[in-house]
Design a protein around this motif. Structure first.
Motif, mmCIF file in Angstrom:
data_model
loop_
_atom_site.group_PDB
_atom_site.id
_atom_site.type_symbol
_atom_site.label_atom_id
_atom_site.label_comp_id
_atom_site.label_asym_id
_atom_site.label_seq_id
_atom_site.Cartn_x
_atom_site.Cartn_y
_atom_site.Cartn_z
ATOM 1 N N PRO A 20 -10.698 -30.075 -23.857
ATOM 2 C CA PRO A 20 -11.373 -30.624 -25.036
ATOM 3 C C PRO A 20 -12.894 -30.713 -24.919
ATOM 4 C CG PRO A 20 -9.898 -32.255 -24.050
ATOM 5 C CD PRO A 20 -9.791 -31.023 -23.223
ATOM 6 N N SER A 21 -13.452 -30.620 -23.728
ATOM 7 C CA SER A 21 -14.907 -30.701 -23.631
ATOM 8 C C SER A 21 -15.383 -29.768 -22.531
ATOM 9 C CB SER A 21 -15.357 -32.127 -23.313
ATOM 10 O OG SER A 21 -14.955 -32.451 -21.994
ATOM 11 N N ARG A 22 -16.689 -29.531 -22.547
ATOM 12 C CA ARG A 22 -17.234 -28.636 -21.538
ATOM 13 C C ARG A 22 -17.127 -29.258 -20.153
ATOM 14 N NH1 ARG A 22 -23.416 -26.609 -21.288
ATOM 15 N NH2 ARG A 22 -23.641 -28.788 -20.754
ATOM 16 N N PHE A 23 -17.363 -30.560 -20.140
ATOM 17 C CA PHE A 23 -17.252 -31.238 -18.856
ATOM 18 C C PHE A 23 -15.857 -31.069 -18.276
ATOM 19 C CE2 PHE A 23 -15.458 -35.225 -17.154
ATOM 20 C CZ PHE A 23 -15.809 -34.974 -15.838
ATOM 21 N N ILE B 266 -4.796 -32.673 -16.842
ATOM 22 C CA ILE B 266 -3.837 -31.594 -17.128
ATOM 23 C C ILE B 266 -3.214 -31.752 -18.514
ATOM 24 C CG2 ILE B 266 -1.787 -30.368 -16.293
ATOM 25 C CD1 ILE B 266 -4.160 -30.340 -14.315
ATOM 26 N N GLN B 267 -2.785 -32.972 -18.791
ATOM 27 C CA GLN B 267 -2.126 -33.206 -20.067
ATOM 28 C C GLN B 267 -2.984 -32.805 -21.288
ATOM 29 O OE1 GLN B 267 -0.992 -37.286 -20.858
ATOM 30 N NE2 GLN B 267 1.087 -36.610 -21.309
ATOM 31 N N PRO B 268 -4.314 -33.071 -21.258
ATOM 32 C CA PRO B 268 -5.103 -32.709 -22.442
ATOM 33 C C PRO B 268 -5.274 -31.202 -22.659
ATOM 34 C CG PRO B 268 -6.262 -34.313 -21.067
ATOM 35 C CD PRO B 268 -5.114 -33.803 -20.268
ATOM 36 N N LEU B 269 -4.847 -30.396 -21.696
ATOM 37 C CA LEU B 269 -5.075 -28.954 -21.842
ATOM 38 C C LEU B 269 -4.076 -28.326 -22.813
ATOM 39 C CD1 LEU B 269 -5.487 -27.903 -18.078
ATOM 40 C CD2 LEU B 269 -7.305 -28.407 -19.736
ATOM 41 N N SER C 98 -17.095 -42.062 -26.171
ATOM 42 C CA SER C 98 -16.203 -40.924 -26.379
ATOM 43 C C SER C 98 -15.194 -40.748 -25.242
ATOM 44 C CB SER C 98 -17.029 -39.640 -26.538
ATOM 45 O OG SER C 98 -17.620 -39.308 -25.305
ATOM 46 N N LEU C 99 -15.291 -41.603 -24.245
ATOM 47 C CA LEU C 99 -14.328 -41.524 -23.134
ATOM 48 C C LEU C 99 -13.121 -42.381 -23.465
ATOM 49 C CD1 LEU C 99 -16.674 -42.123 -20.081
ATOM 50 C CD2 LEU C 99 -15.601 -39.975 -20.730
ATOM 51 N N SER C 100 -12.037 -42.081 -22.775
ATOM 52 C CA SER C 100 -10.857 -42.906 -23.028
ATOM 53 C C SER C 100 -10.804 -44.020 -21.986
ATOM 54 C CB SER C 100 -9.608 -42.038 -22.947
ATOM 55 O OG SER C 100 -9.596 -41.383 -21.702
ATOM 56 N N MET C 101 -11.936 -44.303 -21.403
ATOM 57 C CA MET C 101 -11.949 -45.261 -20.310
ATOM 58 C C MET C 101 -13.125 -46.213 -20.528
ATOM 59 S SD MET C 101 -12.913 -44.256 -16.450
ATOM 60 C CE MET C 101 -11.315 -43.680 -15.942
ATOM 61 N N ASP D 92 -7.545 -18.547 -17.003
ATOM 62 C CA ASP D 92 -8.923 -18.954 -17.227
ATOM 63 C C ASP D 92 -8.955 -20.298 -17.924
ATOM 64 O OD1 ASP D 92 -11.387 -17.897 -16.598
ATOM 65 O OD2 ASP D 92 -10.790 -15.969 -17.500
ATOM 66 N N VAL D 93 -10.109 -20.935 -17.881
ATOM 67 C CA VAL D 93 -10.231 -22.208 -18.583
ATOM 68 C C VAL D 93 -11.441 -22.122 -19.491
ATOM 69 C CG1 VAL D 93 -10.418 -24.711 -18.332
ATOM 70 C CG2 VAL D 93 -9.304 -23.358 -16.544
ATOM 71 N N ASP D 94 -11.299 -22.625 -20.691
ATOM 72 C CA ASP D 94 -12.412 -22.579 -21.634
ATOM 73 C C ASP D 94 -12.439 -23.867 -22.455
ATOM 74 O OD1 ASP D 94 -14.572 -21.680 -22.999
ATOM 75 O OD2 ASP D 94 -13.713 -19.726 -23.450
ATOM 76 N N VAL D 95 -13.497 -23.994 -23.250
ATOM 77 C CA VAL D 95 -13.593 -25.169 -24.115
ATOM 78 C C VAL D 95 -12.884 -24.870 -25.427
ATOM 79 C CG1 VAL D 95 -15.149 -26.796 -25.244
ATOM 80 C CG2 VAL D 95 -15.831 -25.673 -23.132
#
Ligand code: ADP
Ligand code: MG
Length: 456
Positions: free
Chosen positions: A48-51, A30-33, A301-304, A79-82
């Motif tokens: 931030p990404s399509r995934f 949620i926060q990255p949106l 590229s992941l934060s994990m 709606d949600v988009d990249v």
């Protein structure tokens, strides 16, 4: 409703979501949106990404919409988009309008069905993010060449390969590159289905002239998945003419398919032959090394962090295609965020059980026998003979054991395939190896390696 009000509302929505789904979900999804409101009552959240977009749509969009509507009944849709995906065809339209100094066409003004023709470039599908290995190096090099050339390098560039191996990724990468380095060029990328759809529509509205103009006035035309034109004769014919017109005018054509031009089914011969005129570059199934490379780059590229063993495990076991490989990683990461535990190979095995099963390669008795003979340097004829020499008996036993592990053959079947041995011999052999593995770590390691390399 001012921007500021909406922002306050978004904060409130986010807070409710974090209470509903927990801190971990909140921080990951949620926060990255970010969001915007293109017109009153309509909200678009950007991931931030399509995934992330897909995940948010599948799991949180409804909740976002519900909570937002609850505090602001004027909200009609969420709606949600990249984030930051430009819309190529739209920018082409804009450019054309620029030239004639007509007012810019805004997306909002387009009739709904026009959207069908528009394409967004996936921001992840760039050359930077494409991992190159033996199976795709030719296709990659050809794509870069085409993207960097000012004149058609090969016409057409025909990319083909199985599903999920990077054809679309490379085409988008070409489009991105040309858009950035030669912004004056008109680039159209679309799927064969969209091409067909637009063509059929132009027939229906008796507007084939503008259809032809549109496609014949571009500098670079990319048509993805042309196998879909199979059996569609009128579309093939129109495509054939478009093709010729573009090639005649020295414009670049890039085409992809799941098969080579000559293997395309229900495709006119003259079109097949044309498609093979330029450079035909195939993308082969991935190798272990390439899969490892792709996973490492995705993980970076992941934060994990994902343990090395898990990455190796995935590279070894998810062999079908890159899309599934990414899907597997995504699932693991999502699962781990949700349950708040780090990823382990055992956990991966559990979470991906269905995917692993469908990826298990069918290993044949011949594969196993050949592989073991190569490894222990014995002759196949000896392995299948009745020789009792230890240097032959052990590999033979291991091979029989692996046949039981990796194939669905019964004991009598296995016996038959090993020079007509009795099923009790097979049973005895398998029990013996099972016992030996427990006390002989070197043997256990060898069998483990053999099993893994056979599955690759
Ligand atoms: P295709 O069009 O051949 O079916 P895609 O181009 O859609 O396959 O690729 C499927 C997914 O795998 C995409 O997410 C893409 O980014 C990824 N992918 C494929 N090949 C590579 C590669 N060599 N490096 C990085 N990602 C890749
Ligand atoms: Mg594709």
């Amino acid at each position: 409703m001012s921007e500021k009000d909406l922002d306050e509302q978004w904060k409130q929505v986010a807070l409710t979501l974090s209470q509903q789904f927990g801190e971990g979900v909140y921080r990951s999804w949620i926060q990255p949106l970010t969001w915007s409101s293109p017109k009153p009552g309509f909200i678009i959240c950007y991931a931030p990404s399509r995934f992330m977009k897909d995940w948010v749509i599948a799991h949180y969009r409804e909740a976002i919409a519900k909570h937002w509507k609850a505090i602001n009944p004027e909200i009609k849709s969420v709606d949600v988009d990249v984030q930051g995906a430009p819309n190529i065809e739209n920018s082409v339209v804009a450019k054309e309008k620029d030239l004639t100094s007509a007012p810019l066409l805004k997306t909002d003004d387009l009739p709904d069905e026009e959207d069908e023709g528009l394409l967004r470039l996936d921001p992840r599908f760039t050359f930077d993010q494409f991992v190159v290995g033996k199976p795709n190096e030719l296709a990659y090099a050809a794509a870069v060449r085409v993207a960097e050339s000012h004149q058609p390098a090969f016409n057409p560039l025909f990319l083909y390969g199985g599903v999920g191996l990077g054809k679309t990724h490379l085409m988008h990468a070409i489009a991105w590159h040309i858009q950035t380095t030669q912004p004056s060029k008109k680039v159209i990328y679309l799927s064969a289905e969209k091409f067909m759809y637009q063509f059929i529509r132009s027939l229906r509205y008796k507007d084939t002239v503008s259809f032809k103009e549109r496609f014949r006035s571009v500098d670079v035309l990319m048509v993805d998945d042309v196998q879909f034109m199979g059996g569609k004769e009128t579309t093939q014919e129109e495509f054939f003419h478009t093709f010729n017109a573009l090639v005649d005018h020295n414009r670049q054509l890039i085409v992809s398919a799941d098969k080579s031009p000559s293997d395309l089914e229900r495709m006119e011969d003259r079109l097949k032959s044309r498609l093979g005129w330029g450079l035909v570059a195939d993308i082969h199934p991935t190798t272990y090394e390439l899969r490892l490379g792709i996973l490492q780059s995705k993980v970076a590229s992941l934060s994990m962090s994902v343990p090395k063993e898990v990455i190796e495990f995935l590279a070894l076991r998810i062999t079908s295609n890159v899309r599934e490989l990414e899907g597997a990683l995504t699932r693991l990461v999502a699962h781990s965020t949700l349950v708040g535990r780090s990823i382990t190979p055992e956990g991966a095995q559990e979470v991906l059980r269905d995917l692993l099963r469908s990826n298990d390669k069918r290993v044949t008795v011949e594969d196993i026998q050949q592989h073991i003979c190569d490894f222990y340097r014995v002759k196949l004829a000896d392995m299948l003979s009745s020789s009792r020499q230890k240097s032959i008996v052990v590999p033979r036993q291991i091979a029989m054991y692996l046949c039981k592990q990796l194939t669905t053959l019964s004991m009598p079947d296995i016996g038959r395939r090993f020079g007509g041995r009795d099923h009790t011999t097979v049973l005895h052999t398998i029990r013996k190896i099972q016992a030996d593995i427990k006390v002989d770590p070197e043997l256990a390691r060898q069998i483990d390696v053999l099993e893994h390399t056979l599955r690759m």
